[in-house]
Design an enzyme around this catalytic site. Structure first.
Site, PDB file in Angstrom:
ATOM      1  N   ASN A   9     -22.348  14.904  15.503  1.00 39.31           N
ATOM      2  CA  ASN A   9     -22.025  15.702  14.457  1.00 39.31           C
ATOM      3  C   ASN A   9     -23.126  15.285  13.280  1.00 39.31           C
ATOM      4  O   ASN A   9     -22.683  14.561  12.408  1.00 39.31           O
ATOM      5  CB  ASN A   9     -20.664  15.785  14.030  1.00 39.31           C
ATOM      6  CG  ASN A   9     -20.213  16.532  12.860  1.00 39.31           C
ATOM      7  OD1 ASN A   9     -21.045  17.177  12.463  1.00 39.31           O
ATOM      8  ND2 ASN A   9     -19.034  16.377  12.317  1.00 39.31           N
ATOM      9  N   LYS A  11     -23.474  16.907  10.414  1.00 41.68           N
ATOM     10  CA  LYS A  11     -22.880  17.213   9.228  1.00 41.68           C
ATOM     11  C   LYS A  11     -23.875  17.944   8.366  1.00 41.68           C
ATOM     12  O   LYS A  11     -24.833  18.567   8.685  1.00 41.68           O
ATOM     13  CB  LYS A  11     -22.196  16.211   8.700  1.00 41.68           C
ATOM     14  CG  LYS A  11     -21.333  15.469   9.473  1.00 41.68           C
ATOM     15  CD  LYS A  11     -20.220  14.662   8.683  1.00 41.68           C
ATOM     16  CE  LYS A  11     -19.349  13.751   9.812  1.00 41.68           C
ATOM     17  NZ  LYS A  11     -18.205  13.117   9.280  1.00 41.68           N
ATOM     18  N   HIS A  94     -12.446  20.575  12.434  1.00 42.47           N
ATOM     19  CA  HIS A  94     -12.893  19.211  11.939  1.00 42.47           C
ATOM     20  C   HIS A  94     -12.054  18.951  10.582  1.00 42.47           C
ATOM     21  O   HIS A  94     -11.931  19.753   9.599  1.00 42.47           O
ATOM     22  CB  HIS A  94     -14.412  19.025  11.609  1.00 42.47           C
ATOM     23  CG  HIS A  94     -14.719  17.558  11.258  1.00 42.47           C
ATOM     24  ND1 HIS A  94     -14.732  17.087  10.136  1.00 42.47           N
ATOM     25  CD2 HIS A  94     -15.274  16.796  12.274  1.00 42.47           C
ATOM     26  CE1 HIS A  94     -15.061  15.868  10.086  1.00 42.47           C
ATOM     27  NE2 HIS A  94     -15.648  15.446  11.282  1.00 42.47           N
ATOM     28  N   GLU A  96     -12.996  17.611   7.817  1.00 44.17           N
ATOM     29  CA  GLU A  96     -13.572  18.184   6.739  1.00 44.17           C
ATOM     30  C   GLU A  96     -13.497  19.635   6.450  1.00 44.17           C
ATOM     31  O   GLU A  96     -13.236  20.080   5.349  1.00 44.17           O
ATOM     32  CB  GLU A  96     -15.000  17.682   6.711  1.00 44.17           C
ATOM     33  CG  GLU A  96     -15.101  16.107   6.394  1.00 44.17           C
ATOM     34  CD  GLU A  96     -16.362  15.480   7.370  1.00 44.17           C
ATOM     35  OE1 GLU A  96     -17.321  16.248   7.560  1.00 44.17           O
ATOM     36  OE2 GLU A  96     -16.405  14.269   7.463  1.00 44.17           O
ATOM     37  N   GLU A 164      -9.810  12.232  16.108  1.00 45.84           N
ATOM     38  CA  GLU A 164     -10.306  11.695  15.145  1.00 45.84           C
ATOM     39  C   GLU A 164      -9.552  11.479  13.929  1.00 45.84           C
ATOM     40  O   GLU A 164      -9.300  12.492  12.974  1.00 45.84           O
ATOM     41  CB  GLU A 164     -11.371  12.709  14.506  1.00 45.84           C
ATOM     42  CG  GLU A 164     -12.509  13.221  15.400  1.00 45.84           C
ATOM     43  CD  GLU A 164     -13.886  13.495  14.573  1.00 45.84           C
ATOM     44  OE1 GLU A 164     -14.927  12.954  14.764  1.00 45.84           O
ATOM     45  OE2 GLU A 164     -13.795  14.330  13.943  1.00 45.84           O
ATOM     46  N   GLY A 170     -16.104   8.294   8.626  1.00 45.69           N
ATOM     47  CA  GLY A 170     -17.071   7.880   7.564  1.00 45.69           C
ATOM     48  C   GLY A 170     -16.642   6.636   6.650  1.00 45.69           C
ATOM     49  O   GLY A 170     -16.936   6.357   5.734  1.00 45.69           O
ATOM     50  N   SER A 210     -16.164   6.551  12.995  1.00 50.73           N
ATOM     51  CA  SER A 210     -16.869   5.341  12.782  1.00 50.73           C
ATOM     52  C   SER A 210     -17.311   4.518  14.063  1.00 50.73           C
ATOM     53  O   SER A 210     -17.450   3.656  14.302  1.00 50.73           O
ATOM     54  CB  SER A 210     -16.257   4.466  11.893  1.00 50.73           C
ATOM     55  OG  SER A 210     -15.976   4.819  10.559  1.00 50.73           O
TER      56      SER A 210
HETATM   57  P1  PGA Z   1     -18.327   9.208  11.591  1.00 51.04           P
HETATM   58  O1  PGA Z   1     -17.752  10.675  11.428  1.00 51.04           O
HETATM   59  O2  PGA Z   1     -18.777   8.790  12.727  1.00 51.04           O
HETATM   60  O3  PGA Z   1     -19.030   9.206  10.531  1.00 51.04           O
HETATM   61  O4  PGA Z   1     -16.913   8.347  11.159  1.00 51.04           O
HETATM   62  C1  PGA Z   1     -17.339  11.251  12.737  1.00 51.04           C
HETATM   63  C2  PGA Z   1     -16.974  12.822  12.512  1.00 51.04           C
HETATM   64  O5  PGA Z   1     -16.785  13.258  11.250  1.00 51.04           O
HETATM   65  O6  PGA Z   1     -16.970  13.471  13.621  1.00 51.04           O
END
Ligand code: PGA
Length: 245
Positions: A9, A11, A94, A96, A164, A170, A210
């Protein structure tokens, strides 16, 4: 036997030239023999990335979609438009999107339905926040997200579910392989009750939060973890190491 799937992803990163250079640098090192690999760039990069991976086994995913077909929805992108660019997967729900853009389970549900009708595989994200986990509400929170997001959907054989936990996204702090596996197992058991054992045994449930080169193997070797949804590490060379874990 469920084939593992590694999803990147990207982003809101990379403008199109940078994206192309990055993928050109790593694409020949990505081994798609053992795992399915999906790359989800931002909308502006989809067309050029689609061309770039045309003769590879890497699949293309989008990060979002709107559930209407067309019309006065300024700024939105339809499933039809994604089909036009050979997009095979799309991330939905997601955290976010849920937290920054106020997406509800109801909206997520409409998007999943639309994607399935359009033959695009939804990557449905669910996961608890830190408070939920500290209060031991994580299983019920995830169960409700799952149930509401899959409302009225009878065939989920073409859905990927991504567990997740928000506190792991993140932050650099992944869930332990035991906790991640426990939740993926719980999701599978829930699917078995909502649908049937056969569907539950075949659906792919991945972990995200992560994931990096140093923990990928540990997570991906767990029984109930069928892959990874990778954010930060997927726009670096680490993505190659994760895919080739
Ligand atoms: P990350 O994000 O690997 O940076 O923790 C995962 C995600 O948001 O899908």
């Amino acid at each position: 036997m469920r084939k593992k799937i590694i999803i990147g992803n990207w982003k809101m990163n990379y403008s199109v030239n940078v994206a192309e250079n990055f993928l050109n640098d790593i694409k020949d090192s990505i081994n798609t023999n053992e795992v399915d690999v999906v790359i989800c760039p931002n909308f502006t990069c989809l067309d050029r990335i689609s061309n770039l991976i045309d003769n590879t086994n890497i699949s293309l995913g989008a990060q979002n979609v709107y559930f209407e077909n067309s019309g006065a929805f300024t700024g939105e992108i339809s499933a039809d438009m994604l089909n036009g660019l050979d997009v095979n997967y799309c991330i939905v729900g997601h955290s976010e999107r849920r937290n920054i853009f106020n997406e509800t389970d109801d909206i997520v549900n409409k998007k999943v339905i639309k994607l399935l009708k359009s033959n695009i595989t939804p990557i449905l994200c669910v996961g608890e926040n830190l408070n939920d986990r500290n209060n031991s509400d994580h299983f019920s929170v995830v169960y409700n997200q799952l149930k509401n997001s899959l409302k009225d959907i009878t065939d989920i054989s073409n859905v990927v579910i991504a567990y997740e936990p928000i506190w792991a996204i993140g932050t650099g702090v992944s869930a332990s392989e035991i906790d991640a596996n426990d939740m993926c197992k719980y999701i599978r058991e829930s699917i078995s009750k909502m649908y049937d054992t056969n569907i539950a045994n075949n659906i792919r449930i991945v972990y995200g939060g992560s994931v990096k080169a140093s923990n990928a193997k540990l997570l991906l070797n767990m029984d109930n973890i069928d892959g990874a949804l990778v954010g930060g590490a997927c726009i670096t060379n680490e993505f190659v190491a994760i895919v080739n874990y």
